[in-house]
Enzyme design. Structure first.
Site, mmCIF file in Angstrom:
data_model
loop_
_atom_site.group_PDB
_atom_site.id
_atom_site.type_symbol
_atom_site.label_atom_id
_atom_site.label_comp_id
_atom_site.label_asym_id
_atom_site.label_seq_id
_atom_site.Cartn_x
_atom_site.Cartn_y
_atom_site.Cartn_z
ATOM 1 C CD GLU A 1 -1.813 -2.323 1.319
ATOM 2 O OE1 GLU A 1 -0.678 -2.614 1.707
ATOM 3 O OE2 GLU A 1 -2.687 -3.167 1.069
ATOM 4 C CG HIS B 1 -10.740 -6.981 7.475
ATOM 5 N ND1 HIS B 1 -10.228 -8.057 8.163
ATOM 6 C CD2 HIS B 1 -10.170 -7.010 6.254
ATOM 7 C CE1 HIS B 1 -9.381 -8.703 7.384
ATOM 8 N NE2 HIS B 1 -9.326 -8.094 6.230
#
Lengths: 484, 398
Positions: B134, B203
């Site tokens: 990322e 998450h």
């Protein structure tokens, strides 16, 4: 059925003979004979590189090898590979391609017996090495390179002293790395976008950034293109295709891949050139960026300045591999190790690499071996962790500037008088630039709040107003060289 | 700079490429009520709506139906993720420099299908699948933005963008400033976040609280298909880096949106339900919990004013202030955690600016300061439930 298939395959028969203790069904499940394709060289790699000799042999030094997977679902055809020398090789199909197998358990050693050699064309005394092949530079470029190296050295010395005198807050020299700086700069085109780490001011110098602009940035004056927002030596200039230095290490490496991606979309005859030090190669972004560049066929040239020290951390405490050059292959990137203190070798290597990067649209890694003669920065005293003798030796007998001077002098392109004159006049120019910058006004107060966004939003307008109110009420507390 | 594309399948732009120093969005649609404020040449991004604001007259239920669009033309119905895709596609058609990068955004179409079909249409280079790093692909987007592209970074889940924090804060937010304005970074960073259905703690992150102090970025949160499309388009057209927060549970919301093109303002809040008794400020998924509570409150005789703040950085203090001046009571309902969340900043901002107008201390309902548990019942009680909102309003209003 298994037997019928096995009969067609010589390979399996051989295998069965040699590993008799393993059952046939085990063998069969282990070996999946699908149709295969060999690894092949890319057609472009066999072409002629504009007639210039590269490397020590006439074969193009760059061959694109990608291992290709066979298509899944092909009928099982028992075949063996014929290797180049005609011997049989057997392979196994896995996602990612065909892998030859071996019944011998062998670990790949952590390093090869010999270190990767570094490419150099001038010896320590500046004499061209017998049998060396390199792209020759003409007098004009060579003299310009030498002059730039001296200018860089002089500018570094004086600005370092300026910090010691308290006139600027911080400085980092490129001492010992002048050849890497200028050799690279001279070999790139001005369209190539440079993403520096922090010891690459020589490239800006080559591209036309003036001594006054360097001083303006270090002093944070109103004429600084960065508007006094970054600390000294964090230069940046869009006009010179030099992206502003950002302090955290290796943030520029993934950005370089993005720049290359943009150039690729434009189809430009230019590449991204990203610099990294030996220490910074431990950062995660280095590895991710190399991987990205390889996967995306991004035209990035990665140049690692391996100068032996990351502040006080020597190479032995930074990584256990043979330097940085061997890491290229791990990511599928061609790489080369060059003597970073040999300006000609650096120039030749970068020029060749740059041409390949742009033509093949693939990344290349260059490791330039050099030595950091100065301290890491003005906040460091490197005699604390390394011997002054070591530093002295690299500063004098192994100086890249001296080595190149001997070369240009011997060619009759440079004289002792020109040397004295250059050093004296450069010193004067740098001092003048410093004096001018010292007296110059700082950026105005409004520049504290602009460029955070494209337009100044209301909350920042309020904050500016609050600051101005405070200044109005206590003008004596406010510095006099900051215009309101 | 990135004007010529080599990849296949690029459709020609149907609109002229505007001079991107022109700040005002180019398409005021006359049949549509004005949703953004009129922009004068001296752009003032926080002033908010000066005039011509259409009042939404009926309470919005959990299925966000935009009465404005229903009043004018039929429009077309779609789900929120399709609205995002529509906005994205229109911008990619309009400006060849717009590109998307992220994990599995290409042929897979994105893990929430926001980029489905785009790779086939625009090619592999413009809808780029990246390896898993990322920080790296966010950095790559920044580098591409500095050299003239307008990339959109998709985080597979907002929580993973914590790995990109360095690039987002130090480079995205700062490089325009530290380079003295020489390099601009018109990126959009987007992805699903928030507490979903039993996705586990990693998450279920709410990154708006971590990113809110970064100078140089703007943050918006979409909550309906209508504002999702409008905010996506506005974010892409903005010269500043924008973080667009989507919510995992809202992707399948259906709504009828206009056929005509529209762009919303990044700095404006949305009046969901005007009222008199209390101002309820919320955003993203909590908007629906608030509207559900609003139904109960209306039955009990209360008249809450519900505002979806949408713009998380900067706050639309104009709209919020007008509301506070009317109702004198504020309830903030957010999904962030108690400590250091958007609600905490909003409480401080309102207290500072509108203290004289408040009849009672601001009440802020947020999630607890715990990692989101996996067990469904526990997870339900980490986020604010409508019953708690009703109780808070009752207590606030007496």
């Amino acid at each position: 059925m298994a037997a019928a298939l096995l009969r067609r395959s010589r390979a399996i028969t051989n295998l069965v003979r040699t590993t008799a203790t393993v059952s046939l069904s085990d063998q069969f499940t282990a070996l999946q004979f699908h149709r295969y394709r060999r690894y092949r060289r890319s057609p472009a790699a066999t072409g002629d590189f504009a007639g210039k000799p590269y490397g020590l042999c006439n074969e193009p030094p760059f061959a694109s090898r990608r291992f290709e997977s066979a298509a899944a679902g092909q009928p099982i055809v028992a075949e063996t590979d014929e290797d180049d020398d005609g011997s049989d090789r057997q392979g196994v199909e896995f996602p990612g391609g065909r892998v030859p197998f071996t019944p011998q358990m062998r670990f790949i050693p952590e390093s090869s017996n010999d270190r990767v050699p570094c490419y150099r064309v001038l010896d320590d005394d500046g004499y061209p090495i017998e049998g060396g092949l390199y792209e020759e530079v003409d007098k004009e470029i060579a003299v310009r390179m030498y002059r730039s190296m001296v200018t860089l050295q002089t500018m570094d010395t004086i600005l370092y002293e300026a910090q010691r005198q308290g006139r600027i807050s911080f400085y980092m020299t490129a001492g010992g790395e002048e050849a890497v700086n200028i050799g690279t700069a001279a070999a790139l085109s001005s369209d190539d976008i440079v993403l520096p780490q922090y010891r690459e001011a020589g490239i800006l110098l080559w591209r036309g950034y003036t001594l006054q602009e360097f001083a303006n940035q270090c002093f944070g004056t109103k004429n600084d293109p960065g508007k006094g927002r970054q600390m000294p030596i964090h230069y940046g200039s869009k006009d010179h295709n030099y992206i502003t230095v950002s302090s955290p290490l290796t943030t520029q490496l993934p950005q370089a891949v993005g720049v290359a991606y943009s150039l690729k979309m434009d189809g430009k005859n230019a590449c991204a050139v990203a610099f990294v030090g030996d220490g910074a190669t431990s950062e995660g972004d280095f590895h991710a960026a190399l991987n990205f560049a390889a996967v995306m066929d991004a035209p990035v040239l990665f140049v690692c300045r391996n100068n032996g020290w990351a502040i006080s951390t020597p190479l032995s405490e930074q990584f256990r591999s043979d330097g940085v050059v061997v890491k290229g292959q791990a990511y599928g990137i061609p790489s080369i190790r060059v003597d970073g203190n040999d300006a000609l070798a650096v120039h030749a290597t970068v020029h060749a690499a740059r041409e390949m990067v742009v033509r093949e649209q693939k990344p290349i890694l260059i490791e330039a071996m050099t030595y950091r003669v100065g301290h890491h920065s003005t906040s460091d005293d490197s005699t604390k962790y390394r011997s002054p003798d070591e530093i002295e030796q690299w500063r004098t007998s192994r100086s890249p500037v001296t080595r190149f001077r001997k070369f240009v002098e011997r060619n009759g392109w440079w004289s002792h008088d020109e040397e004295t004159e250059l050093r004296a006049s450069t010193r004067k120019q740098v001092l003048k630039a410093i004096q001018t910058a010292d007296k110059m006004e700082k950026p105005s107060l409004e520049d504290l709040f602009t460029d955070v966004y494209d337009q100044v939003p209301e909350n920042l307008q309020e904050q500016e107003k609050a600051v101005r109110d405070a200044v109005r009420r206590h003008p004596q507390e406010f510095p006099t060289d900051v215009p309101l | 700079m990135a004007a010529i594309l080599q990849s296949v399948g690029v459709t020609s732009a149907s609109f002229q490429l505007p001079d991107h120093s022109n700040k005002s969005p180019a398409f005021p649609v006359c049949s549509l009520p004005v949703i953004r404020s009129e922009k004068s040449s001296s752009f003032d991004p926080i002033r908010g709506i000066g005039k011509a604001r259409k009042a939404v007259t009926k309470a919005v239920t959990a299925q966000a139906e935009n009465s404005a669009s229903a009043a004018s033309k039929p429009g077309h119905e779609l789900l929120l993720f399709e609205a995002l895709r529509e906005g994205l596609e229109e911008e990619m058609d309009r400006d060849v420099r717009v590109c998307v990068m992220g994990e599995d955004v290409g042929h897979y179409g994105g893990s929430y299908k926001v980029t489905k079909g785009l790779a086939e249409k625009y090619g592999d280079l413009r809808v780029l699948d990246t390896p898993i790093a990322e920080n790296s692909f966010t950095g790559m987007a920044i580098g591409a933005a500095m050299t003239g592209l307008r990339p959109i970074v998709e985080g597979m889940n907002m929580g993973f963008l914590l790995l990109a924090f360095n690039q987002i804060s130090d480079n995205c937010g700062m490089l325009h400033y530290t380079s003295g304005g020489q390099f601009t970074i018109p990126t959009v960073i987007r992805g699903p976040g928030g507490v979903g259905r039993q996705l586990g703690a990693e998450h279920s992150q709410r990154l708006e609280s971590y990113f809110q102090s970064i100078p140089g970025i703007q943050m918006v949160a979409c909550s309906t298909p209508y504002n999702a499309k409008g905010l996506m388009k506005a974010a892409i057209r903005s010269e500043n880096p924008v973080v667009l927060f989507e919510h995992v549970l809202l992707y399948n919301l259906k709504e009828r949106i206009p056929d005509e093109e529209y762009v919303l303002s990044l700095e404006e809040a949305e009046m969901v339900r005007p009222g008199e008794h209390v101002t309820i400020l919320t955003y993203s998924r909590m908007r629906y919990h608030v509207m559900q509570a609003a139904k109960t409150l209306v039955n009990k005789g209360y008249d809450p004013e519900v505002i979806d703040i949408r713009s998380l950085k900067p706050f639309d203090l104009y709209t919020i202030g007008n509301s506070v001046k009317k109702t004198h009571k504020v309830l903030i309902v957010e999904e962030c955690m108690r400590t250091g969340g958007i609600g905490a900043s909003l409480t401080a901002a309102i207290n500072e600016n509108f203290n004289d107008y408040l009849d009672a201390p601001i009440v802020c309902l947020s999630s607890q300061d715990v990692p989101t548990p996996y067990a469904g019942t526990l997870e339900e009680w980490t986020v604010v439930q409508p019953a708690q909102i009703v109780a808070a309003v009752e207590q606030l209003c007496g």
